[in-house]
Design a protein around this motif. Structure first.
Motif, short mmCIF file in Angstrom:
data_model
loop_
_atom_site.label_atom_id
_atom_site.label_comp_id
_atom_site.label_asym_id
_atom_site.label_seq_id
_atom_site.Cartn_x
_atom_site.Cartn_y
_atom_site.Cartn_z
N HIS A 117 0.82 -0.94 -0.12
CA HIS A 117 0.06 0.20 0.10
C HIS A 117 1.01 0.60 -0.37
CE1 HIS A 117 -3.74 1.95 0.15
NE2 HIS A 117 -3.55 2.31 1.72
N GLY A 118 1.99 1.39 -1.11
CA GLY A 118 2.61 2.30 -0.79
C GLY A 118 4.19 2.51 0.00
N TRP A 119 4.89 3.05 0.40
CA TRP A 119 5.41 3.76 1.13
C TRP A 119 4.89 4.67 2.46
CZ3 TRP A 119 9.31 0.76 3.36
CH2 TRP A 119 9.96 1.35 4.36
N GLU A 120 4.33 6.06 2.70
CA GLU A 120 3.76 6.64 3.48
C GLU A 120 2.04 7.16 2.59
OE1 GLU A 120 7.19 8.97 5.42
OE2 GLU A 120 7.30 9.16 3.84
N ASN A 121 1.45 7.18 3.87
CA ASN A 121 -0.03 6.89 3.01
C ASN A 121 -0.16 8.32 2.14
OD1 ASN A 121 -2.28 4.61 2.27
ND2 ASN A 121 -3.86 6.28 3.10
N ASP A 122 0.29 9.39 2.86
CA ASP A 122 -0.14 10.27 1.97
C ASP A 122 0.79 11.07 1.16
OD1 ASP A 122 1.61 10.54 4.28
OD2 ASP A 122 1.22 12.89 5.38
N MET A 123 1.31 9.85 1.11
CA MET A 123 2.75 10.58 -0.45
C MET A 123 1.84 9.48 -1.16
SD MET A 123 4.20 12.88 0.91
CE MET A 123 5.33 13.07 -0.16
N LEU A 124 2.15 10.36 -2.36
CA LEU A 124 0.90 9.34 -3.85
C LEU A 124 2.21 9.66 -4.77
CD1 LEU A 124 -2.18 11.47 -4.42
CD2 LEU A 124 -1.40 9.55 -2.34
N THR A 125 2.24 8.74 -5.56
CA THR A 125 2.80 8.36 -7.36
C THR A 125 3.65 9.38 -7.87
OG1 THR A 125 2.39 6.01 -6.53
CG2 THR A 125 2.60 6.04 -8.42
N ASP A 126 4.40 9.52 -8.20
CA ASP A 126 3.91 10.13 -8.92
C ASP A 126 4.82 9.74 -10.70
OD1 ASP A 126 5.78 12.19 -10.42
OD2 ASP A 126 7.24 13.58 -9.59
N ASP A 127 4.04 10.22 -11.54
CA ASP A 127 4.56 9.40 -12.69
C ASP A 127 5.13 9.88 -13.62
OD1 ASP A 127 1.88 8.11 -14.68
OD2 ASP A 127 0.71 8.97 -13.89
N ALA A 128 5.38 10.79 -13.41
CA ALA A 128 7.23 11.49 -14.07
C ALA A 128 8.33 10.97 -13.22
CB ALA A 128 6.63 12.81 -13.73
N ASP A 129 8.39 10.10 -12.39
CA ASP A 129 9.84 9.46 -12.04
C ASP A 129 9.16 7.74 -11.66
OD1 ASP A 129 11.92 8.60 -10.50
OD2 ASP A 129 11.51 10.39 -8.88
N PRO A 130 9.77 6.97 -13.03
CA PRO A 130 9.33 5.46 -12.90
C PRO A 130 9.54 4.81 -11.97
CG PRO A 130 10.08 6.26 -14.92
CD PRO A 130 9.88 6.96 -14.52
N ASP A 131 11.59 5.42 -11.79
CA ASP A 131 12.27 4.84 -10.94
C ASP A 131 12.36 4.63 -9.22
OD1 ASP A 131 13.90 4.01 -13.62
OD2 ASP A 131 15.42 6.51 -13.02
N ALA A 132 11.63 5.20 -9.30
CA ALA A 132 11.20 5.73 -8.24
C ALA A 132 9.84 5.11 -7.62
CB ALA A 132 10.66 7.90 -7.23
N GLU A 133 9.52 5.17 -8.40
CA GLU A 133 7.92 4.61 -8.35
C GLU A 133 8.53 2.35 -8.38
OE1 GLU A 133 3.86 2.95 -9.36
OE2 GLU A 133 4.52 4.03 -11.14
N ILE A 134 9.14 1.95 -8.79
CA ILE A 134 9.56 0.39 -8.57
C ILE A 134 10.80 0.60 -7.54
CG2 ILE A 134 11.68 0.70 -10.27
CD1 ILE A 134 9.05 -2.37 -10.26
N ASN A 135 11.65 1.41 -7.16
CA ASN A 135 11.66 1.21 -6.49
C ASN A 135 10.47 1.30 -4.76
OD1 ASN A 135 14.82 1.20 -7.15
ND2 ASN A 135 14.69 3.71 -7.07
N GLU A 136 10.47 1.61 -4.78
CA GLU A 136 8.83 2.06 -3.82
C GLU A 136 8.41 0.83 -3.31
OE1 GLU A 136 4.84 4.12 -2.46
OE2 GLU A 136 7.07 5.73 -3.17
N ILE A 137 8.05 0.26 -4.89
CA ILE A 137 7.37 -1.34 -4.90
C ILE A 137 8.25 -2.55 -4.33
CG2 ILE A 137 6.46 -3.26 -6.58
CD1 ILE A 137 5.31 -1.27 -8.07
N ARG A 138 9.25 -2.67 -4.24
CA ARG A 138 10.25 -3.80 -3.96
C ARG A 138 10.44 -2.98 -2.61
NH1 ARG A 138 14.35 -2.66 -9.24
NH2 ARG A 138 12.99 -3.97 -10.56
#
Length: 283
Positions: free
Chosen positions: A105-126
């Motif tokens: 469910h993401g890292w912090e619940n008040d911080m949303l995914t940034d479409d412009a930073d795919p590397d940050a998103e895949i790293n957060e999922i991991r």
């Protein structure tokens, strides 16, 4: 009871010809600046009261919810922020050991995914996957983004990382399978707005009785559709820091008892629905 056939084009069935599926969606969340309940908002600054409201889930609320589910014999699926797994490993372990499904469910619940930073998103999922696995001893295979606000890359990234299902959509009454660049993903749309403690009780500022009224009306309508050959799905959403307070527990107990009065109800975890959907509609 209506006798005319439904004009519903999609053919669906649950295991053993059940008339309706019912899931319990739990949430254990952690925040950077503020939770969903605040007395005074100051953007970009920590709201200490609001953060303390969220901590109630780990200190008290989760245990009350686990007791209720033990009492009723139901198993749920718990959306867990990675930060919450890191902060509260004992609570996450208790959830998993009780047979409930851990969900990313993401890292912090008040911080949303940034479409412009795919590397940050895949790293957060991991990072989230590892935190939940380390805390509970079970790897999540389901993911719902904070606020259901995933990016255009989320489904592909989840498939790449071995996830089975995602809960960010709200466009159907039933699960469905979507093809991504990295493989199939089961979508479990949000069917929970009428029985969501955040939407109806906290944000909606309604008394708990409104959740009961909406649950009963929704259940009755969907069960009727199931009796006419078009089974559906209903869900109750319980955040540990909201529904875990004593005010809402009697209402949720009443909803569960009402569903249990009916025959042919499949009480399942969300992974059970996703695994069934993948068998029915493989890609």
């Amino acid at each position: 009871m209506p006798s005319s056939p439904m004009r519903y084009p999609r053919k669906w069935e649950w295991p053993n010809q059940q008339k309706i599926a019912m899931t319990i969606n739990l949430a254990m969340e952690a925040f950077r600046f503020k939770s969903q309940y605040t007395q005074e908002g100051r953007p970009g600054r920590e709201d200490l009261f609001s953060l303390s409201y969220a901590r109630y889930g780990a200190k008290s609320g989760i245990y009350r919810i686990l007791d209720l589910l033990d009492e009723t014999g139901l198993k749920g699926s718990m959306s867990i922020n990675g930060k919450a797994a890191e902060l509260y490993p004992d609570q996450i372990r208790a959830v998993v050991e009780a047979g409930h499904e851990p969900v990313g469910h993401g890292w912090e619940n008040d911080m949303l995914t940034d479409d412009a930073d795919p590397d940050a998103e895949i790293n957060e999922i991991r990072r989230v996957t590892k935190a939940i696995t380390d805390a509970g001893g079970v790897r999540p295979i389901g993911w719902t983004s904070p606020g259901s606000a995933g990016s255009s890359n989320t489904l592909s990234f989840l498939a790449q990382e071995g996830y089975l299902w995602n809960g960010d959509e709200a466009d159907d009454d039933l699960p469905y399978v979507k093809t991504t660049a990295k493989g199939p993903m089961v979508l479990l749309p949000r069917v929970n707005t009428p029985t969501n403690d955040l939407a109806i009780w906290i944000a909606g500022k309604n008394p708990p009785s409104v959740i009961w009224e909406q649950f009963k009306d929704t259940f009755d309508e969907l069960y009727s559709e199931g009796e006419r050959g078009h089974p559906k799905w209903i869900e109750i959403v319980l955040h540990a820091h909201m529904a875990g307070r004593p005010t809402l527990i009697p209402t949720i107990r009443r909803c569960i008892a009402y569903a249990r009065q009916h025959q042919d109800v499949w009480f399942a975890r969300k992974r059970d629905l996703a695994e069934w959907a993948m068998k029915r509609e493989p890609r």
